[in-house]
Design an enzyme around this catalytic site. Sequence first.
Site, PDB file in Angstrom:
ATOM      1  N   GLU A  37       0.844  -1.197   0.000  1.00  0.00           N
ATOM      2  CA  GLU A  37       0.000   0.000   0.000  1.00  0.00           C
ATOM      3  C   GLU A  37       0.878   1.246   0.000  1.00  0.00           C
ATOM      4  O   GLU A  37       2.026   1.217   0.456  1.00  0.00           O
ATOM      5  CB  GLU A  37      -0.889  -0.030   1.263  1.00  0.00           C
ATOM      6  CG  GLU A  37      -1.820   1.164   1.383  1.00  0.00           C
ATOM      7  CD  GLU A  37      -2.890   0.977   2.465  1.00  0.00           C
ATOM      8  OE1 GLU A  37      -2.793   0.025   3.257  1.00  0.00           O
ATOM      9  OE2 GLU A  37      -3.831   1.799   2.494  1.00  0.00           O
ATOM     10  N   ASN A 184     -12.265  -1.356  -0.733  1.00  0.00           N
ATOM     11  CA  ASN A 184     -11.566  -1.876   0.444  1.00  0.00           C
ATOM     12  C   ASN A 184     -12.282  -1.417   1.716  1.00  0.00           C
ATOM     13  O   ASN A 184     -12.606  -0.232   1.856  1.00  0.00           O
ATOM     14  CB  ASN A 184     -10.128  -1.339   0.468  1.00  0.00           C
ATOM     15  CG  ASN A 184      -9.391  -1.693   1.752  1.00  0.00           C
ATOM     16  OD1 ASN A 184      -8.952  -2.827   1.923  1.00  0.00           O
ATOM     17  ND2 ASN A 184      -9.268  -0.743   2.664  1.00  0.00           N
ATOM     18  N   GLU A 185     -12.523  -2.330   2.608  1.00  0.00           N
ATOM     19  CA  GLU A 185     -13.150  -2.025   3.903  1.00  0.00           C
ATOM     20  C   GLU A 185     -14.275  -0.987   3.758  1.00  0.00           C
ATOM     21  O   GLU A 185     -14.228   0.089   4.381  1.00  0.00           O
ATOM     22  CB  GLU A 185     -12.085  -1.582   4.929  1.00  0.00           C
ATOM     23  CG  GLU A 185     -11.098  -2.694   5.230  1.00  0.00           C
ATOM     24  CD  GLU A 185     -10.184  -2.454   6.439  1.00  0.00           C
ATOM     25  OE1 GLU A 185     -10.189  -1.349   6.992  1.00  0.00           O
ATOM     26  OE2 GLU A 185      -9.466  -3.403   6.812  1.00  0.00           O
ATOM     27  N   TYR A 264      -6.718  -9.229  11.386  1.00  0.00           N
ATOM     28  CA  TYR A 264      -5.372  -8.993  11.911  1.00  0.00           C
ATOM     29  C   TYR A 264      -5.200  -9.673  13.267  1.00  0.00           C
ATOM     30  O   TYR A 264      -6.171  -9.901  13.990  1.00  0.00           O
ATOM     31  CB  TYR A 264      -5.124  -7.492  12.067  1.00  0.00           C
ATOM     32  CG  TYR A 264      -4.847  -6.787  10.750  1.00  0.00           C
ATOM     33  CD1 TYR A 264      -3.564  -6.763  10.227  1.00  0.00           C
ATOM     34  CD2 TYR A 264      -5.855  -6.158  10.036  1.00  0.00           C
ATOM     35  CE1 TYR A 264      -3.291  -6.129   9.020  1.00  0.00           C
ATOM     36  CE2 TYR A 264      -5.591  -5.522   8.823  1.00  0.00           C
ATOM     37  CZ  TYR A 264      -4.307  -5.510   8.329  1.00  0.00           C
ATOM     38  OH  TYR A 264      -4.035  -4.888   7.132  1.00  0.00           O
ATOM     39  N   GLU A 320      -6.099  -9.149   3.802  1.00  0.00           N
ATOM     40  CA  GLU A 320      -5.213  -8.487   4.765  1.00  0.00           C
ATOM     41  C   GLU A 320      -5.160  -9.340   6.023  1.00  0.00           C
ATOM     42  O   GLU A 320      -6.196  -9.605   6.652  1.00  0.00           O
ATOM     43  CB  GLU A 320      -5.700  -7.079   5.124  1.00  0.00           C
ATOM     44  CG  GLU A 320      -5.559  -6.094   3.973  1.00  0.00           C
ATOM     45  CD  GLU A 320      -5.948  -4.663   4.342  1.00  0.00           C
ATOM     46  OE1 GLU A 320      -5.835  -4.294   5.537  1.00  0.00           O
ATOM     47  OE2 GLU A 320      -6.365  -3.926   3.432  1.00  0.00           O
ATOM     48  N   GLN A 369       2.076  -6.057   5.652  1.00  0.00           N
ATOM     49  CA  GLN A 369       2.314  -5.791   4.245  1.00  0.00           C
ATOM     50  C   GLN A 369       3.745  -6.219   3.911  1.00  0.00           C
ATOM     51  O   GLN A 369       4.516  -6.494   4.822  1.00  0.00           O
ATOM     52  CB  GLN A 369       2.103  -4.331   3.936  1.00  0.00           C
ATOM     53  CG  GLN A 369       0.675  -3.870   4.220  1.00  0.00           C
ATOM     54  CD  GLN A 369       0.387  -2.442   3.735  1.00  0.00           C
ATOM     55  OE1 GLN A 369       1.175  -1.826   3.039  1.00  0.00           O
ATOM     56  NE2 GLN A 369      -0.782  -1.932   4.135  1.00  0.00           N
TER      57      GLN A 369
END
Length: 534
Positions: A37, A184-185, A264, A320, A369
Site C-alpha cells: 500500500e 476496500n473495507e 489482523y 489483509e 504488508q
Amino acid sequence: MSTTPNTAAPAVVVEGVIDLDLPGHTISRHVYGHFAEHLGRCIYGGFYVGEDSPIPNEGGIRLDVVEALRALDIPNLRWPGGCFADDYHWKHGIGPRDQRPRMVNSHWGDVVEDNSFGTHEFMALCELLGTEPYISANVGSGTVEETSDWVQYLTRGDDSPMADLRRANGRDEPWKVTYWGLGNEPWGCGGNMSAEAYAALARQFATYSRDMGDNKLYRIAAGATNADYRWTEVLMKALGRALGDGEVLGHGNSSFQAISFHCYTVAGPWERKGSATDFDTDEYYAVMAQAQRIEGVLAGHAKVMDAYDPDKRVGLVLDEWGTWFDVEPGTNPGFLFQQNALRDALVASVHFDGFHRHADRLVMANIAQTVNVLQAMILTDEDSGALVLTPSYHVFEMNKGHQDAAHLPVHLRGAAPTRTVAGVVGIGGHVPDRSDVELTTVSVSASTKDGAALVSLTNLDAEAPVTVRLDLRGVAVGELTARLLTADAPQAHNTPQQDDAVAPRAFDGARVEDGVLVVELPAHSFATVSLPLV
Ligand code: AHR
C-alpha cells in the site's frame, strides 16, 4: 492476564497419522499472496527509491528487494491499498512523473503523495517479481467510469481511447490482469457503508469492470472485518441470481467471483497493542491465542458461503492478515512500522496451517504488508538503506512448497497439548470481549506435490520442547531433509547489524523410524520436513 499449561509433562509427545496416498483439495499458491500500500515506507523507500537513488534499481524499483522476494515465489501483489485505494485516482499516476498531480495521503500520516509510483511502475514491479497484479479499484470516492477506464487502460488491446492513452505513455501491449478488487473495507475507511449499500455498489462496479478480449477478471468484493459473518451473508445474497441461475459466475455479468475479509492479529487493547519485540511470556501467549483464532473465523465465513454455494464456486479471500503492534518508538504513528520477531514467524506458520486446511474455500490471502509496514517480509533502514529479511520472510520461504500442492490432512491421535490463556481480548483488539482461550501449542499441516510431501510443524510452547510422531501411511518415503527456524527467545529478531539472528538452519531433529516421522521440536520453533515419495 496469565497462562497455565494444561499438559505438565516434561516430555510431551504428540502422535498422529498422515495418509500420503490420500491427497485432498489443492492449496492455491495465491494464499501466499502479498500486499503493498501507499503507506509509510512500503512503496517509497521500500519497493521504490526512484531512478536517481544510489541504491541499485531498475526504473526506480529496488533490485535487492526484488531479488529477495523472487526467492519467495510470490504469486500475487495487491495494490495500491488498503484504505489508500479508495482515495486513489489512477489517472494521476500515469504520464511524465514531473507532471503528475499530487495528493494528500489522508489515511497514512497525512503526507503528500507525488504519484511518482503509479500504474506503469506497479506493473513493472510485478513483471520484475514474476508475480500477478491484484488491483484494488476505488469504490469509496471514485466513479464507475474511472474504474471502467482503468480496466480498459490495463487490459484492452485495440485502437480505443484508453489503449491509446496507455500507448502514449509507452506501453504498447495490454497487460494481463486477473485479480480485481472492488473497493476496500467499505464498512470503514472505504466509505462507511452498510453491507446492503455496498453489495449494490459492488454489483454496479462489477458490471462495468468488464472482461477485455481474453483478459478475464476475477472480481473480489470487499468484505467483512474479522468475524462479521453477516457481511458475508449479505454479499452472498447479492450474488443470488447468478448462483440460482447456475450461470458461470462472473464473466461479463454483474457478479463478483470472490468475497474478501480482513483479520489482523491484535493482542490489544487497540490503544496499547504492545511492542513487536519487548514483550513478556503472557503477551507472547496472548498473541498466539489471537493468531490461532483465524481457523475459527475462516470456518465461520466458509459456513455462511456453503449455505448459498455448496459447490464452492465463490472464493473466499483474506486480503489483509498479520500482526499489528505499536509502531517502533520514534517513528511516525501513521506509518505502521514495526519490527518483526520470531513470535511473528510463528503467527505466520499457524496461519498457513489454517489456510492449508481451508483451501477448499480460501482461494487467496495477502500478508499485510510486504515491506516496512506491519508484519513485513523485508525491513529497509531509512538512513543506510540496508535491507533485512524478517523471521516472517523465512516462514514464507520454508513453506513455499505448499503452493499449488495437494493438502494432506494430518490426523492427530488424542488431544494435542493445550494451555489456557486467560483474559484474551476479542478478535481485532476488542477489549469488552475478553475470554479465556484454549491455545493448542502444536500445529501441523502437510501437502504433496511433484513426488514429495512437505510437512510443516510449529511448537508454540515458549519453554517446553515437544516430540511429534506421525505414522506415514500409504507410500514409502526416501531420505528426508529438514529445516528449523528458532532462536534463544521468541523476542529474537534481525537487524542490519545482525541480520541472521533468526534464519533457517539445517535440522537434525527429524528422522523416519519404521515408517514413523519423528520430529523433536525445540520450544518456540517452526520446522519443515521434505519427504521424497518413492
Ligand atoms: O494494512 C493497513 C490498513 O489496515 C489497510 O489500509 C486497511 O485496509 C486496514 O484497515
